[in-house]
Structure formats: structure tokens, C-alpha cells
Write a protein that holds these residues in place. Sequence first.
Motif, short mmCIF file in Angstrom:
data_model
loop_
_atom_site.label_atom_id
_atom_site.label_comp_id
_atom_site.label_asym_id
_atom_site.label_seq_id
_atom_site.Cartn_x
_atom_site.Cartn_y
_atom_site.Cartn_z
N LEU A 32 -6.94 -0.57 1.03
CA LEU A 32 -7.45 0.75 1.36
C LEU A 32 -8.97 0.77 1.39
O LEU A 32 -9.61 0.43 0.40
N ASP A 33 -9.52 1.16 2.53
CA ASP A 33 -10.96 1.36 2.66
C ASP A 33 -11.33 2.69 1.98
O ASP A 33 -10.46 3.54 1.77
N ILE A 34 -12.61 2.86 1.67
CA ILE A 34 -13.06 4.11 1.03
C ILE A 34 -13.76 5.03 2.03
O ILE A 34 -13.27 6.11 2.34
N ASP A 35 -14.93 4.60 2.50
CA ASP A 35 -15.81 5.48 3.27
C ASP A 35 -15.20 5.94 4.58
O ASP A 35 -14.80 5.13 5.41
N GLY A 61 6.86 1.67 -5.21
CA GLY A 61 6.70 0.24 -5.47
C GLY A 61 5.76 -0.46 -4.52
O GLY A 61 5.85 -1.68 -4.34
N ILE A 62 4.86 0.31 -3.89
CA ILE A 62 3.89 -0.27 -2.95
C ILE A 62 2.52 -0.29 -3.61
O ILE A 62 1.89 0.76 -3.77
N PRO A 63 2.05 -1.47 -4.02
CA PRO A 63 0.74 -1.53 -4.66
C PRO A 63 -0.38 -1.27 -3.65
O PRO A 63 -0.27 -1.61 -2.48
N VAL A 64 -1.44 -0.64 -4.15
CA VAL A 64 -2.62 -0.34 -3.34
C VAL A 64 -3.83 -0.98 -4.01
O VAL A 64 -3.99 -0.90 -5.22
N LEU A 84 -6.89 1.78 -9.68
CA LEU A 84 -6.56 0.76 -8.69
C LEU A 84 -7.38 -0.51 -8.88
O LEU A 84 -8.54 -0.45 -9.27
N PRO A 85 -6.80 -1.66 -8.54
CA PRO A 85 -7.61 -2.87 -8.46
C PRO A 85 -8.49 -2.78 -7.22
O PRO A 85 -8.27 -1.94 -6.35
N TYR A 86 -9.50 -3.65 -7.16
CA TYR A 86 -10.40 -3.58 -6.00
C TYR A 86 -11.05 -4.91 -5.69
O TYR A 86 -11.12 -5.80 -6.53
N VAL A 87 -11.51 -5.00 -4.46
CA VAL A 87 -12.39 -6.07 -4.00
C VAL A 87 -13.59 -5.36 -3.40
O VAL A 87 -13.43 -4.55 -2.48
N CYS A 88 -14.76 -5.60 -3.97
CA CYS A 88 -15.98 -5.00 -3.42
C CYS A 88 -16.80 -6.08 -2.72
O CYS A 88 -16.48 -7.26 -2.81
N VAL A 89 -17.83 -5.66 -2.02
CA VAL A 89 -18.65 -6.56 -1.22
C VAL A 89 -17.72 -7.49 -0.42
O VAL A 89 -17.87 -8.70 -0.42
N ALA A 90 -16.74 -6.87 0.24
CA ALA A 90 -15.68 -7.61 0.93
C ALA A 90 -16.15 -8.33 2.19
O ALA A 90 -15.45 -9.18 2.71
N ILE A 109 -0.63 -12.55 3.06
CA ILE A 109 -1.57 -11.74 3.84
C ILE A 109 -0.85 -10.96 4.94
O ILE A 109 -1.24 -9.84 5.27
N GLU A 110 0.19 -11.52 5.51
CA GLU A 110 0.94 -10.86 6.58
C GLU A 110 1.64 -9.59 6.09
O GLU A 110 2.08 -8.77 6.90
N GLN A 111 1.77 -9.43 4.76
CA GLN A 111 2.44 -8.26 4.19
C GLN A 111 1.46 -7.28 3.57
O GLN A 111 1.85 -6.40 2.81
N LEU A 112 0.17 -7.42 3.92
CA LEU A 112 -0.86 -6.48 3.49
C LEU A 112 -1.23 -5.60 4.68
O LEU A 112 -1.65 -6.10 5.72
N ALA A 113 -1.05 -4.28 4.53
CA ALA A 113 -1.47 -3.33 5.56
C ALA A 113 -2.87 -2.87 5.21
O ALA A 113 -3.08 -2.27 4.15
N MET A 114 -3.85 -3.16 6.06
CA MET A 114 -5.23 -2.74 5.85
C MET A 114 -5.44 -1.40 6.51
O MET A 114 -5.39 -1.30 7.74
N LEU A 115 -5.66 -0.34 5.71
CA LEU A 115 -5.88 1.00 6.21
C LEU A 115 -7.38 1.31 6.17
O LEU A 115 -7.97 1.36 5.08
#
Length: 174
Positions: A32-35, A61-64, A84-90, A109-115
Amino acid sequence: MENELMPKYRFHSVLDVTPEDIRKMGARAIGLDIDNTIAPDGTFKFLKGVEQWLLKMKNAGIPVIIISNGTVFRVGPIAKKFGLPYVCVAAKPKPKGLLRAAAKLGVPIEQLAMLGDQIFSDIKAANRCGAVAVRIDPMPAKSLYPHYYAWKAKREEPILKEFEKLHGYGVYDD
């Protein structure tokens, strides 16, 4: 990928994305993006209903995980607020941040939906690494950088017009 700027799916808001949609996409987790996706750019004013939406995903059961180009000083408090967990400076559009996020969640990675709202960062990064690229229309709130986003919107317009010729909003059958 024939066009790394083309989203796979498109929604007006993250609130329109259901757990069933995520499953139909073949995804098991959400990046999930923020801005301009869950908060106007550079603010801590969140989309009304986002907490309930996150709870709905958790209960299904869908982690974000938050995946942002922002620094820990912005992303850390937001991730903590929502638990939530996070990855910054991605470094989106590079795929490294999405790959780290998928590894943190233990999903391929194929099962990650990037919103996310940005074709030139979120969508491009997702397509570069094989994640599911989901374009969320930017929030209509005022941005801290209106000229920058107006310029980007103009560059995204032909891509989105092409998408609309092929698909509508939501999840569709291939």
C-alpha cells in the motif's frame, strides 16, 4: 512486460478494493502506497474509512504492508498508527522495495498486489518485478506539489486512456 506503465487493474479508491477482489487478482497480500492513495501528499490526514478497510483486509487474512518512497520519519508513524509493517525509501520505480515487502510478508512477489496512485513509480515498480499492478485514482485533495502532479497527470493520461479501451474499473476476467 510489454508495457511496464500499464496497470493490471484500476479502482477509484482503496476503499473500493475488497478481499474478494484481491483473491480474484491472484494476490494474497497488499503493498500500500501512502501519498495521494490513503492520505493527501505530505499530510497525516487520512482517507475517511481507511482504518475500517484495513480491518476488513486483516479479518479476511490479507496482510497489508506500506511501501513508500518516503523516509522513516513519515512512514514509521503512519505504519505505527495503523499497526502495519512497512518498507520506506522504497526507491519505486525500482522493484527492490516491493521485493523486500513480499519477503517480509512471506509471499511470492506474484501474489503481492501493489496499490498506488503513481503510474511512473507504483505501477512501474510492480510490473518490473511481477507484482500485481493496481492503479488507485489519486485522492482529489489539494497536493503540496500541484504543478508536479499536474505534469504527471498529463503524462499518465494517454496510458489511462489506453487502459480504459481495454478494461473498466475493478477486477475483470482476462
